[in-house]
Write a protein that holds these residues in place. Structure first.
Motif, PDB file in Angstrom:
ATOM      1  N   PHE A 184       0.834  -1.212   0.000  1.00  0.00           N
ATOM      2  CA  PHE A 184       0.000   0.000   0.000  1.00  0.00           C
ATOM      3  C   PHE A 184       0.870   1.263   0.000  1.00  0.00           C
ATOM      4  O   PHE A 184       0.602   2.223  -0.721  1.00  0.00           O
ATOM      5  CB  PHE A 184      -0.926  -0.010   1.224  1.00  0.00           C
ATOM      6  N   TYR A 185       1.927   1.236   0.805  1.00  0.00           N
ATOM      7  CA  TYR A 185       2.751   2.449   0.939  1.00  0.00           C
ATOM      8  C   TYR A 185       3.807   2.576  -0.161  1.00  0.00           C
ATOM      9  O   TYR A 185       4.416   3.633  -0.302  1.00  0.00           O
ATOM     10  CB  TYR A 185       3.442   2.454   2.314  1.00  0.00           C
ATOM     11  N   SER A 186       4.009   1.514  -0.939  1.00  0.00           N
ATOM     12  CA  SER A 186       5.184   1.486  -1.824  1.00  0.00           C
ATOM     13  C   SER A 186       5.270   2.687  -2.777  1.00  0.00           C
ATOM     14  O   SER A 186       6.327   3.274  -2.944  1.00  0.00           O
ATOM     15  CB  SER A 186       5.264   0.173  -2.602  1.00  0.00           C
ATOM     16  N   GLY A 187       4.139   3.088  -3.385  1.00  0.00           N
ATOM     17  CA  GLY A 187       4.219   4.213  -4.314  1.00  0.00           C
ATOM     18  C   GLY A 187       4.043   5.560  -3.627  1.00  0.00           C
ATOM     19  O   GLY A 187       3.987   6.606  -4.285  1.00  0.00           O
ATOM     20  N   LYS A 188       3.912   5.534  -2.283  1.00  0.00           N
ATOM     21  CA  LYS A 188       3.524   6.770  -1.585  1.00  0.00           C
ATOM     22  C   LYS A 188       4.601   7.268  -0.626  1.00  0.00           C
ATOM     23  O   LYS A 188       4.359   8.190   0.154  1.00  0.00           O
ATOM     24  CB  LYS A 188       2.230   6.517  -0.797  1.00  0.00           C
ATOM     25  N   VAL A 189       5.776   6.656  -0.674  1.00  0.00           N
ATOM     26  CA  VAL A 189       6.815   6.980   0.314  1.00  0.00           C
ATOM     27  C   VAL A 189       7.189   8.465   0.278  1.00  0.00           C
ATOM     28  O   VAL A 189       7.427   9.079   1.333  1.00  0.00           O
ATOM     29  CB  VAL A 189       8.062   6.088   0.097  1.00  0.00           C
ATOM     30  N   LEU A 205       5.076  -1.093  10.644  1.00  0.00           N
ATOM     31  CA  LEU A 205       3.860  -1.007  11.469  1.00  0.00           C
ATOM     32  C   LEU A 205       3.702   0.368  12.105  1.00  0.00           C
ATOM     33  O   LEU A 205       2.601   0.884  12.287  1.00  0.00           O
ATOM     34  CB  LEU A 205       3.921  -2.040  12.590  1.00  0.00           C
ATOM     35  N   ARG A 206       4.858   0.964  12.429  1.00  0.00           N
ATOM     36  CA  ARG A 206       4.826   2.277  13.103  1.00  0.00           C
ATOM     37  C   ARG A 206       4.350   3.397  12.177  1.00  0.00           C
ATOM     38  O   ARG A 206       4.085   4.511  12.637  1.00  0.00           O
ATOM     39  CB  ARG A 206       6.215   2.630  13.663  1.00  0.00           C
ATOM     40  N   LEU A 207       4.228   3.098  10.884  1.00  0.00           N
ATOM     41  CA  LEU A 207       3.663   4.100   9.972  1.00  0.00           C
ATOM     42  C   LEU A 207       2.237   4.438  10.413  1.00  0.00           C
ATOM     43  O   LEU A 207       1.740   5.529  10.171  1.00  0.00           O
ATOM     44  CB  LEU A 207       3.608   3.540   8.539  1.00  0.00           C
ATOM     45  N   ASN A 220      -5.506   6.468   7.182  1.00  0.00           N
ATOM     46  CA  ASN A 220      -6.929   6.109   7.136  1.00  0.00           C
ATOM     47  C   ASN A 220      -7.270   5.225   5.939  1.00  0.00           C
ATOM     48  O   ASN A 220      -8.259   4.500   5.967  1.00  0.00           O
ATOM     49  CB  ASN A 220      -7.792   7.374   7.127  1.00  0.00           C
ATOM     50  N   GLU A 221      -6.445   5.319   4.882  1.00  0.00           N
ATOM     51  CA  GLU A 221      -6.713   4.487   3.692  1.00  0.00           C
ATOM     52  C   GLU A 221      -5.964   3.155   3.747  1.00  0.00           C
ATOM     53  O   GLU A 221      -6.238   2.252   2.960  1.00  0.00           O
ATOM     54  CB  GLU A 221      -6.257   5.221   2.426  1.00  0.00           C
ATOM     55  N   ALA A 222      -4.991   3.045   4.651  1.00  0.00           N
ATOM     56  CA  ALA A 222      -4.134   1.848   4.693  1.00  0.00           C
ATOM     57  C   ALA A 222      -4.944   0.610   5.082  1.00  0.00           C
ATOM     58  O   ALA A 222      -5.950   0.714   5.790  1.00  0.00           O
ATOM     59  CB  ALA A 222      -3.010   2.067   5.701  1.00  0.00           C
ATOM     60  N   PRO A 223      -4.533  -0.578   4.616  1.00  0.00           N
ATOM     61  CA  PRO A 223      -5.227  -1.799   5.044  1.00  0.00           C
ATOM     62  C   PRO A 223      -5.116  -1.964   6.560  1.00  0.00           C
ATOM     63  O   PRO A 223      -4.111  -1.558   7.150  1.00  0.00           O
ATOM     64  CB  PRO A 223      -4.476  -2.920   4.314  1.00  0.00           C
ATOM     65  N   GLN A 224      -6.157  -2.525   7.162  1.00  0.00           N
ATOM     66  CA  GLN A 224      -6.165  -2.660   8.623  1.00  0.00           C
ATOM     67  C   GLN A 224      -5.864  -4.093   9.025  1.00  0.00           C
ATOM     68  O   GLN A 224      -6.418  -5.031   8.448  1.00  0.00           O
ATOM     69  CB  GLN A 224      -7.540  -2.259   9.156  1.00  0.00           C
TER      70      GLN A 224
END
Ligand code: AMP
Length: 425
Positions: A184-189, A205-207, A220-224
Protein backbone atom coordinates in the motif's frame (compact mmCIF):
# COMPACT_ATOMS: atom_id res chain seq x y z
CA UNK A 1 32.75 34.57 42.04
CA UNK A 2 29.38 33.06 42.94
CA UNK A 3 29.50 29.36 43.65
CA UNK A 4 27.82 27.26 41.01
CA UNK A 5 24.96 25.13 42.29
CA UNK A 6 24.32 21.87 40.57
CA UNK A 7 21.29 21.26 38.41
CA UNK A 8 19.49 18.01 37.82
CA UNK A 9 19.94 16.48 34.36
CA UNK A 10 17.47 17.68 31.72
CA UNK A 11 14.23 15.71 31.66
CA UNK A 12 14.47 14.59 35.31
CA UNK A 13 12.74 16.03 38.35
CA UNK A 14 12.82 16.18 42.13
CA UNK A 15 9.67 14.69 43.59
CA UNK A 16 8.71 16.36 46.86
CA UNK A 17 5.96 18.33 48.59
CA UNK A 18 2.55 17.87 46.98
CA UNK A 19 3.97 15.76 44.15
CA UNK A 20 5.18 13.25 46.69
CA UNK A 21 1.63 13.12 48.11
CA UNK A 22 0.23 12.49 44.64
CA UNK A 23 2.83 9.79 44.02
CA UNK A 24 1.94 8.02 47.25
CA UNK A 25 -1.77 8.34 46.52
CA UNK A 26 -1.41 6.79 43.05
CA UNK A 27 0.95 4.13 44.30
CA UNK A 28 -1.32 3.09 47.19
CA UNK A 29 -4.40 2.84 44.99
CA UNK A 30 -2.53 0.97 42.25
CA UNK A 31 -0.94 -1.46 44.71
CA UNK A 32 -4.31 -2.13 46.39
CA UNK A 33 -6.01 -2.81 43.07
CA UNK A 34 -3.15 -5.11 42.00
CA UNK A 35 -2.90 -7.00 45.31
CA UNK A 36 -6.65 -7.48 45.58
CA UNK A 37 -6.57 -9.06 42.12
CA UNK A 38 -3.85 -11.50 43.26
CA UNK A 39 -0.81 -9.82 41.67
CA UNK A 40 2.48 -10.12 43.59
CA UNK A 41 4.98 -7.30 43.76
CA UNK A 42 8.33 -7.55 41.99
CA UNK A 43 11.28 -5.15 42.01
CA UNK A 44 13.96 -5.81 39.42
CA UNK A 45 17.32 -4.01 39.14
CA UNK A 46 17.43 -0.60 37.47
CA UNK A 47 20.28 -1.88 35.29
CA UNK A 48 20.19 -4.89 33.00
CA UNK A 49 22.28 -6.50 30.29
CA UNK A 50 21.89 -4.30 27.21
CA UNK A 51 21.18 -7.33 25.03
CA UNK A 52 18.00 -8.03 27.03
CA UNK A 53 16.42 -4.91 25.52
CA UNK A 54 18.03 -5.20 22.10
CA UNK A 55 16.69 -8.71 21.71
CA UNK A 56 13.48 -8.28 23.70
CA UNK A 57 12.19 -4.87 22.65
CA UNK A 58 13.74 -4.91 19.15
CA UNK A 59 16.79 -3.34 17.56
CA UNK A 60 14.84 -1.03 15.26
CA UNK A 61 12.43 0.35 17.88
CA UNK A 62 12.83 4.01 18.90
CA UNK A 63 13.68 2.95 22.44
CA UNK A 64 16.55 0.66 21.51
CA UNK A 65 17.87 2.52 18.49
CA UNK A 66 18.12 5.95 20.09
CA UNK A 67 16.81 6.23 23.65
CA UNK A 68 18.83 3.91 25.87
CA UNK A 69 21.27 4.98 28.57
CA UNK A 70 23.99 2.42 28.00
CA UNK A 71 27.44 2.15 29.56
CA UNK A 72 30.25 -0.34 29.83
CA UNK A 73 31.68 -1.83 33.03
CA UNK A 74 34.44 -4.45 32.97
CA UNK A 75 33.58 -5.43 29.44
CA UNK A 76 29.83 -5.76 30.15
CA UNK A 77 27.35 -3.50 28.43
CA UNK A 78 24.66 -2.42 30.86
CA UNK A 79 21.55 -0.30 30.26
CA UNK A 80 19.31 1.68 32.59
CA UNK A 81 15.95 -0.06 32.10
CA UNK A 82 13.83 1.78 29.50
CA UNK A 83 10.77 -0.46 30.12
CA UNK A 84 9.53 -3.10 32.54
CA UNK A 85 8.43 -6.16 30.60
CA UNK A 86 11.74 -7.58 29.35
CA UNK A 87 13.31 -7.45 32.87
CA UNK A 88 10.30 -9.29 34.29
CA UNK A 89 10.55 -12.01 31.66
CA UNK A 90 14.26 -12.26 32.50
CA UNK A 91 13.38 -12.68 36.19
CA UNK A 92 10.60 -15.19 35.40
CA UNK A 93 13.09 -17.38 33.52
CA UNK A 94 16.14 -16.82 35.71
CA UNK A 95 14.34 -17.23 39.05
CA UNK A 96 12.48 -20.39 37.97
CA UNK A 97 8.95 -18.95 38.16
CA UNK A 98 7.87 -21.50 35.55
CA UNK A 99 7.74 -24.07 38.33
CA UNK A 100 5.13 -22.04 40.25
CA UNK A 101 1.42 -22.59 39.55
CA UNK A 102 0.68 -20.69 36.32
CA UNK A 103 -0.12 -18.01 35.50
CA UNK A 104 2.27 -15.92 37.55
CA UNK A 105 0.77 -12.44 38.06
CA UNK A 106 3.27 -9.72 38.97
CA UNK A 107 3.11 -5.98 39.48
CA UNK A 108 5.73 -3.25 39.75
CA UNK A 109 6.03 0.44 40.50
CA UNK A 110 9.39 1.52 39.12
CA UNK A 111 11.38 4.25 37.44
CA UNK A 112 12.47 4.01 33.81
CA UNK A 113 14.97 5.88 31.68
CA UNK A 114 14.69 6.98 28.07
CA UNK A 115 16.79 9.54 26.28
CA UNK A 116 13.81 11.32 24.72
CA UNK A 117 13.36 14.98 23.89
CA UNK A 118 11.96 16.40 27.15
CA UNK A 119 8.57 18.12 26.87
CA UNK A 120 5.26 18.19 28.77
CA UNK A 121 4.49 14.63 29.86
CA UNK A 122 7.77 13.29 28.46
CA UNK A 123 10.75 12.87 30.75
CA UNK A 124 14.09 11.11 30.67
CA UNK A 125 13.40 9.48 34.00
CA UNK A 126 9.76 8.64 34.64
CA UNK A 127 7.70 6.19 36.71
CA UNK A 128 5.33 3.47 35.66
CA UNK A 129 2.92 1.17 37.45
CA UNK A 130 2.69 -2.12 35.65
CA UNK A 131 1.03 -5.53 35.58
CA UNK A 132 2.29 -8.73 33.94
CA UNK A 133 0.54 -12.13 33.72
CA UNK A 134 2.85 -14.90 32.51
CA UNK A 135 1.83 -18.43 31.57
CA UNK A 136 -1.79 -18.28 30.41
CA UNK A 137 -3.02 -17.91 26.84
CA UNK A 138 -6.72 -17.55 27.66
CA UNK A 139 -8.52 -14.48 26.25
CA UNK A 140 -9.84 -14.08 29.77
CA UNK A 141 -6.38 -12.94 30.86
CA UNK A 142 -6.39 -10.20 28.20
CA UNK A 143 -9.83 -9.04 29.33
CA UNK A 144 -8.77 -9.20 32.96
CA UNK A 145 -5.67 -7.06 32.41
CA UNK A 146 -7.77 -4.50 30.52
CA UNK A 147 -10.33 -4.59 33.35
CA UNK A 148 -7.65 -4.21 36.04
CA UNK A 149 -6.03 -1.29 34.20
CA UNK A 150 -9.41 0.34 33.80
CA UNK A 151 -10.14 -0.19 37.53
CA UNK A 152 -6.95 1.68 38.48
CA UNK A 153 -8.13 4.86 36.71
CA UNK A 154 -11.66 4.40 38.03
CA UNK A 155 -10.41 4.12 41.62
CA UNK A 156 -8.26 7.20 41.05
CA UNK A 157 -11.51 8.91 40.01
CA UNK A 158 -10.13 9.89 36.61
CA UNK A 159 -13.13 10.43 34.37
CA UNK A 160 -11.81 11.59 31.03
CA UNK A 161 -10.30 8.34 29.76
CA UNK A 162 -10.85 6.23 26.72
CA UNK A 163 -9.65 2.68 26.10
CA UNK A 164 -8.36 1.97 22.59
CA UNK A 165 -8.12 -1.67 21.56
CA UNK A 166 -6.59 -3.52 18.63
CA UNK A 167 -5.02 -6.84 17.70
CA UNK A 168 -1.56 -6.99 16.17
CA UNK A 169 -1.79 -10.57 14.89
CA UNK A 170 0.75 -13.34 15.29
CA UNK A 171 3.70 -14.80 13.33
CA UNK A 172 1.16 -16.52 11.06
CA UNK A 173 -0.87 -13.51 10.00
CA UNK A 174 1.32 -10.48 10.68
CA UNK A 175 3.94 -11.09 7.97
CA UNK A 176 1.15 -11.37 5.37
CA UNK A 177 -0.37 -8.14 6.63
CA UNK A 178 3.02 -6.42 6.60
CA UNK A 179 3.38 -7.30 2.93
CA UNK A 180 -0.03 -5.75 2.23
CA UNK A 181 0.92 -2.66 4.22
CA UNK A 182 4.24 -2.23 2.42
CA UNK A 183 2.52 -2.70 -0.91
CA UNK A 184 0.00 0.00 0.00
CA UNK A 185 2.75 2.45 0.94
CA UNK A 186 5.18 1.49 -1.82
CA UNK A 187 4.22 4.21 -4.31
CA UNK A 188 3.52 6.77 -1.59
CA UNK A 189 6.82 6.98 0.31
CA UNK A 190 7.58 10.48 -0.96
CA UNK A 191 4.37 11.72 0.69
CA UNK A 192 5.54 10.57 4.14
CA UNK A 193 7.38 12.56 6.83
CA UNK A 194 11.15 12.03 7.21
CA UNK A 195 10.72 9.61 10.15
CA UNK A 196 8.16 7.52 8.30
CA UNK A 197 10.41 7.28 5.24
CA UNK A 198 12.81 5.43 7.56
CA UNK A 199 10.02 3.48 9.24
CA UNK A 200 8.86 2.22 5.85
CA UNK A 201 12.15 0.33 5.65
CA UNK A 202 12.79 -0.60 9.26
CA UNK A 203 9.49 -0.78 11.16
CA UNK A 204 6.49 -0.33 8.80
CA UNK A 205 3.86 -1.01 11.47
CA UNK A 206 4.83 2.28 13.10
CA UNK A 207 3.66 4.10 9.97
CA UNK A 208 0.21 3.63 11.44
CA UNK A 209 0.70 5.65 14.61
CA UNK A 210 2.73 8.60 13.29
CA UNK A 211 1.11 11.86 14.41
CA UNK A 212 2.51 13.96 11.55
CA UNK A 213 -0.24 15.67 9.45
CA UNK A 214 1.38 14.40 6.26
CA UNK A 215 1.00 10.79 7.32
CA UNK A 216 -2.46 10.89 8.92
CA UNK A 217 -4.53 10.88 5.72
CA UNK A 218 -2.69 7.87 4.30
CA UNK A 219 -3.15 5.97 7.54
CA UNK A 220 -6.93 6.11 7.14
CA UNK A 221 -6.71 4.49 3.69
CA UNK A 222 -4.13 1.85 4.69
CA UNK A 223 -5.23 -1.80 5.04
CA UNK A 224 -6.17 -2.66 8.62
CA UNK A 225 -4.66 -5.57 10.48
CA UNK A 226 -7.99 -6.34 12.09
CA UNK A 227 -9.33 -7.36 8.64
CA UNK A 228 -6.29 -9.55 8.00
CA UNK A 229 -6.04 -11.67 11.15
CA UNK A 230 -5.73 -15.47 10.92
CA UNK A 231 -8.70 -17.36 12.32
CA UNK A 232 -6.96 -18.13 15.65
CA UNK A 233 -6.15 -14.42 16.25
CA UNK A 234 -9.59 -13.37 15.06
CA UNK A 235 -11.37 -15.79 17.42
CA UNK A 236 -9.11 -14.92 20.35
CA UNK A 237 -9.67 -11.19 19.89
CA UNK A 238 -13.43 -11.62 19.45
CA UNK A 239 -13.60 -13.54 22.74
CA UNK A 240 -11.51 -10.88 24.55
CA UNK A 241 -13.98 -8.21 23.43
CA UNK A 242 -16.95 -10.34 24.52
CA UNK A 243 -15.46 -10.64 28.00
CA UNK A 244 -14.74 -6.92 28.18
CA UNK A 245 -18.32 -6.21 27.01
CA UNK A 246 -19.53 -8.42 29.84
CA UNK A 247 -18.06 -5.89 32.32
CA UNK A 248 -19.64 -2.89 30.57
CA UNK A 249 -16.22 -1.35 30.03
CA UNK A 250 -16.36 1.15 27.19
CA UNK A 251 -13.65 0.90 24.56
CA UNK A 252 -12.99 1.84 20.96
CA UNK A 253 -11.57 -0.44 18.30
CA UNK A 254 -8.61 1.42 16.88
CA UNK A 255 -6.57 -0.11 14.03
CA UNK A 256 -3.83 2.49 14.57
CA UNK A 257 -2.86 1.24 18.02
CA UNK A 258 0.30 -0.72 17.19
CA UNK A 259 2.50 0.00 20.25
CA UNK A 260 6.17 0.84 20.02
CA UNK A 261 7.86 -2.45 20.89
CA UNK A 262 8.46 -5.52 18.72
CA UNK A 263 7.33 -8.03 21.31
CA UNK A 264 3.60 -7.41 21.08
CA UNK A 265 1.33 -10.05 19.54
CA UNK A 266 -2.47 -10.26 19.46
CA UNK A 267 -4.46 -8.01 21.79
CA UNK A 268 -3.00 -4.55 22.40
CA UNK A 269 -4.60 -1.58 24.11
CA UNK A 270 -3.89 1.97 25.20
CA UNK A 271 -5.50 4.20 27.79
CA UNK A 272 -5.88 7.72 26.50
CA UNK A 273 -7.02 10.92 27.97
CA UNK A 274 -10.24 11.26 25.94
CA UNK A 275 -9.72 14.97 25.19
CA UNK A 276 -6.02 14.71 24.23
CA UNK A 277 -6.23 11.47 22.27
CA UNK A 278 -3.07 9.62 21.32
CA UNK A 279 -0.76 12.56 21.99
CA UNK A 280 0.16 11.64 25.52
CA UNK A 281 -1.27 8.21 26.27
CA UNK A 282 -1.70 7.45 29.96
CA UNK A 283 -0.79 3.81 29.58
CA UNK A 284 -0.65 0.84 27.29
CA UNK A 285 -0.16 -2.88 27.10
CA UNK A 286 -0.90 -6.08 25.35
CA UNK A 287 0.00 -9.72 24.74
CA UNK A 288 3.57 -10.78 24.19
CA UNK A 289 3.25 -14.48 23.45
CA UNK A 290 6.63 -14.71 21.68
CA UNK A 291 8.84 -12.74 24.07
CA UNK A 292 9.66 -15.49 26.57
CA UNK A 293 10.88 -17.67 23.72
CA UNK A 294 12.77 -14.77 22.12
CA UNK A 295 14.62 -14.34 25.41
CA UNK A 296 15.71 -17.97 25.49
CA UNK A 297 12.81 -19.63 27.34
CA UNK A 298 10.12 -22.05 26.25
CA UNK A 299 7.01 -20.96 24.37
CA UNK A 300 4.96 -19.34 27.15
CA UNK A 301 2.22 -16.78 26.50
CA UNK A 302 1.93 -13.56 28.53
CA UNK A 303 0.08 -10.26 28.77
CA UNK A 304 0.88 -6.95 30.46
CA UNK A 305 0.14 -3.29 31.01
CA UNK A 306 2.19 -0.22 31.98
CA UNK A 307 0.79 3.15 33.06
CA UNK A 308 2.74 6.40 33.36
CA UNK A 309 2.66 7.82 36.89
CA UNK A 310 3.53 11.43 35.97
CA UNK A 311 0.93 11.60 33.21
CA UNK A 312 -1.68 10.06 35.52
CA UNK A 313 -0.92 12.72 38.14
CA UNK A 314 -1.03 15.48 35.51
CA UNK A 315 -4.47 14.19 34.48
CA UNK A 316 -5.65 14.14 38.12
CA UNK A 317 -4.53 17.74 38.53
CA UNK A 318 -6.20 18.73 35.26
CA UNK A 319 -9.47 17.16 36.37
CA UNK A 320 -9.12 19.00 39.71
CA UNK A 321 -10.01 15.89 41.70
CA UNK A 322 -10.74 16.65 45.29
CA UNK A 323 -8.10 14.58 46.99
CA UNK A 324 -8.14 13.87 50.64
CA UNK A 325 -4.46 13.33 51.41
CA UNK A 326 -4.08 11.71 54.84
CA UNK A 327 -2.54 13.99 57.45
CA UNK A 328 0.15 12.34 59.53
CA UNK A 329 0.92 15.09 62.02
CA UNK A 330 -1.88 16.54 64.10
CA UNK A 331 0.02 17.57 67.20
CA UNK A 332 2.55 20.32 67.83
CA UNK A 333 4.57 20.32 71.05
CA UNK A 334 5.53 23.81 72.29
CA UNK A 335 7.89 24.71 75.14
CA UNK A 336 8.90 27.71 77.18
CA UNK A 337 12.14 27.61 79.18
CA UNK A 338 14.97 25.11 79.43
CA UNK A 339 13.37 22.76 81.96
CA UNK A 340 10.19 22.67 79.85
CA UNK A 341 12.25 21.97 76.75
CA UNK A 342 13.56 18.72 78.23
CA UNK A 343 10.03 17.66 79.23
CA UNK A 344 8.74 18.54 75.78
CA UNK A 345 11.47 16.52 74.17
CA UNK A 346 10.29 13.55 76.22
CA UNK A 347 6.62 14.26 75.46
CA UNK A 348 7.34 14.42 71.74
CA UNK A 349 9.03 11.01 71.85
CA UNK A 350 6.29 9.51 74.06
CA UNK A 351 3.73 10.65 71.47
CA UNK A 352 5.74 9.15 68.61
CA UNK A 353 6.25 5.90 70.57
CA UNK A 354 2.48 5.74 70.96
CA UNK A 355 2.07 6.12 67.19
CA UNK A 356 0.76 9.69 67.34
CA UNK A 357 2.26 11.98 64.70
CA UNK A 358 3.82 15.07 66.35
CA UNK A 359 6.31 17.84 65.62
CA UNK A 360 8.18 20.48 67.60
CA UNK A 361 10.62 23.32 66.85
CA UNK A 362 13.24 23.31 69.56
CA UNK A 363 15.21 26.18 68.04
CA UNK A 364 12.29 28.56 68.54
CA UNK A 365 12.20 30.09 72.03
CA UNK A 366 9.11 32.33 71.92
CA UNK A 367 5.73 30.76 72.42
CA UNK A 368 4.18 33.11 69.82
CA UNK A 369 6.57 31.87 67.14
CA UNK A 370 5.86 28.27 68.01
CA UNK A 371 2.08 28.76 67.89
CA UNK A 372 2.44 30.41 64.49
CA UNK A 373 4.34 27.37 63.26
CA UNK A 374 1.64 25.11 64.72
CA UNK A 375 -1.06 27.01 62.79
CA UNK A 376 0.98 26.84 59.60
CA UNK A 377 1.29 23.09 60.00
CA UNK A 378 -2.49 22.95 60.47
CA UNK A 379 -2.35 20.68 63.52
CA UNK A 380 -5.49 20.04 65.56
CA UNK A 381 -3.84 20.39 68.97
CA UNK A 382 -0.81 22.06 70.49
CA UNK A 383 0.59 20.60 73.71
CA UNK A 384 2.31 23.28 75.79
CA UNK A 385 4.72 22.95 78.67
CA UNK A 386 5.97 26.17 80.29
CA UNK A 387 8.00 26.72 83.53
CA UNK A 388 4.95 26.17 85.67
CA UNK A 389 3.74 22.98 83.93
CA UNK A 390 7.29 21.62 84.01
CA UNK A 391 7.31 22.17 87.75
CA UNK A 392 3.75 20.79 88.29
CA UNK A 393 4.14 17.80 85.96
CA UNK A 394 1.27 18.97 83.78
CA UNK A 395 0.61 19.72 80.11
CA UNK A 396 -1.73 22.26 78.51
CA UNK A 397 -3.78 20.93 75.61
CA UNK A 398 -4.75 23.74 73.26
CA UNK A 399 -7.49 23.05 70.73
CA UNK A 400 -6.28 25.02 67.71
CA UNK A 401 -9.72 25.46 66.12
CA UNK A 402 -11.55 26.79 69.19
CA UNK A 403 -8.54 28.18 71.07
CA UNK A 404 -9.72 26.37 74.26
CA UNK A 405 -7.00 25.33 76.70
CA UNK A 406 -7.18 22.60 79.34
CA UNK A 407 -4.56 21.35 81.81
CA UNK A 408 -3.90 17.61 82.31
CA UNK A 409 -1.38 15.62 84.34
CA UNK A 410 1.51 14.53 82.09
CA UNK A 411 0.65 10.82 82.56
CA UNK A 412 -2.84 11.29 81.14
CA UNK A 413 -2.02 13.34 78.06
CA UNK A 414 -1.29 10.54 75.60
CA UNK A 415 -4.57 8.80 76.44
CA UNK A 416 -6.62 12.01 76.19
CA UNK A 417 -5.03 13.02 72.90
CA UNK A 418 -5.43 9.64 71.23
CA UNK A 419 -9.08 9.57 72.28
CA UNK A 420 -9.66 13.03 70.80
CA UNK A 421 -7.83 12.30 67.58
CA UNK A 422 -9.71 9.03 67.09
CA UNK A 423 -13.01 10.82 67.65
CA UNK A 424 -12.13 13.43 65.03
CA UNK A 425 -10.89 10.96 62.45
P1 AMP B 1 5.29 2.58 26.98
O1 AMP B 1 6.19 1.82 27.91
O2 AMP B 1 6.05 3.38 25.97
O3 AMP B 1 4.20 1.74 26.42
O4 AMP B 1 4.59 3.69 27.86
C1 AMP B 1 3.60 3.39 28.81
C2 AMP B 1 3.24 4.67 29.51
O5 AMP B 1 4.37 5.17 30.20
C3 AMP B 1 2.86 5.79 28.57
O6 AMP B 1 1.51 5.70 28.24
C4 AMP B 1 3.18 7.01 29.42
O7 AMP B 1 2.13 7.29 30.33
C5 AMP B 1 4.38 6.58 30.18
N1 AMP B 1 5.61 7.06 29.52
C6 AMP B 1 6.30 6.50 28.50
N2 AMP B 1 7.38 7.22 28.19
C7 AMP B 1 7.38 8.30 29.02
C8 AMP B 1 8.24 9.43 29.20
N3 AMP B 1 9.33 9.59 28.46
N4 AMP B 1 7.92 10.34 30.14
C9 AMP B 1 6.81 10.18 30.92
N5 AMP B 1 5.98 9.13 30.80
C10 AMP B 1 6.24 8.20 29.86
Amino acid sequence: MAKRIFQKPRGTKDIWGDDQKYFKYVRDIFENVAEEAGFLKIDTPAIEDTKLFVRGVGKETDIVSKEMYTFNRSGNSLTLRPEGTAPIVRAYLEDGMQSLPQPVSLYYFSNFFRYERPQAGRYREFWQFGLEVLGDKSPLVDANVIATASRIYKKLNIKDISIQVNSMGCPTCRPKYMKLLKKFYSGKVTKLCADCKKRYKTNPLRLLDCKNEKCLALQNEAPQIINNLCSACHDHFKTVLEYVDELDILYELNPKVVRGFDYYTGTVFEIWNASDGAQNSLGGGGRYDELIQTLGGPSIPAMGFGGGVERTIEEMKKEELNLDFPKNVNIFVAQLGSKARKKCFKLLNDLLDAGIGAEARFDKGGIGDQLKTASKLGVEYTLLIGQREAFDGTVIIKDMASGNQEVFPYEKVIKVISKRLNKNS
